[in-house]
Design a protein around this motif. Structure first.
Motif, short mmCIF file in Angstrom:
data_model
loop_
_atom_site.label_atom_id
_atom_site.label_comp_id
_atom_site.label_asym_id
_atom_site.label_seq_id
_atom_site.Cartn_x
_atom_site.Cartn_y
_atom_site.Cartn_z
N SER A 106 0.41 3.75 -3.18
CA SER A 106 -0.26 5.00 -2.81
C SER A 106 0.52 6.24 -3.25
CB SER A 106 -0.49 5.05 -1.30
OG SER A 106 0.74 5.18 -0.61
N LYS A 107 1.79 6.03 -3.63
CA LYS A 107 2.62 7.15 -4.09
C LYS A 107 2.92 7.06 -5.59
CE LYS A 107 4.68 7.35 0.45
NZ LYS A 107 5.80 6.94 1.28
N LEU A 131 -2.46 4.81 -9.01
CA LEU A 131 -3.66 5.51 -8.55
C LEU A 131 -4.65 5.71 -9.69
CD1 LEU A 131 -1.99 8.10 -6.17
CD2 LEU A 131 -3.25 6.03 -5.53
N ARG A 157 0.82 -1.21 0.00
CA ARG A 157 0.00 0.00 0.00
C ARG A 157 0.86 1.26 0.00
NH1 ARG A 157 -4.59 -0.28 4.14
NH2 ARG A 157 -5.44 -1.62 2.53
N ASP A 158 1.96 1.23 0.75
CA ASP A 158 2.85 2.39 0.79
C ASP A 158 3.46 2.67 -0.58
OD1 ASP A 158 4.24 4.48 2.27
OD2 ASP A 158 6.04 3.29 1.88
#
Length: 107
Positions: free
Chosen positions: A79-80, A85, A75-76
């Protein structure tokens, strides 16, 4: 009978898009069919339909990566990542199209 068709449609969609393997599809179908609450794409409002689309996308991610430790670690990373996304948004949009069609576009 309708619940079974909806479950199969969702799983087939995930299989075709490469989000789920055939073995995972069978296991997920068995699990979803045992669920107490009936599955439905019918919602009262477009807002509820969008929330359902998000839930379907999240369920797809959880099904694809059932190991919570790995899921939270990844997720880390995603998410960037703008491309990841955007891909998430596309999956939600596709689910929302399906929900909207099932609701006759809330007419």
């Amino acid at each position: 009978m309708r619940q079974k068709k909806i479950v199969l449609f969702i799983l087939l969609f995930l299989f075709v898009t490469g989000s789920i393997s055939f073995a995972e599809m069978k296991t997920t179908k068995d699990t979803m069919m045992k669920a107490k609450a009936p599955l439905s794409l019918i919602t009262a409002t477009p807002e509820e339909g969008f929330a359902l689309a998000v839930k379907l996308a999240r369920m797809g991610v959880k099904t694809t990566q059932p190991d919570k430790e790995v899921l939270f670690m990844l997720r880390d990373v995603y998410s960037k990542d703008p491309d990841a996304l955007i891909a998430c948004s596309q999956v939600i949009a596709t689910h929302f199209q399906t929900v909207a069609a099932a609701n006759n576009y809330w007419r």
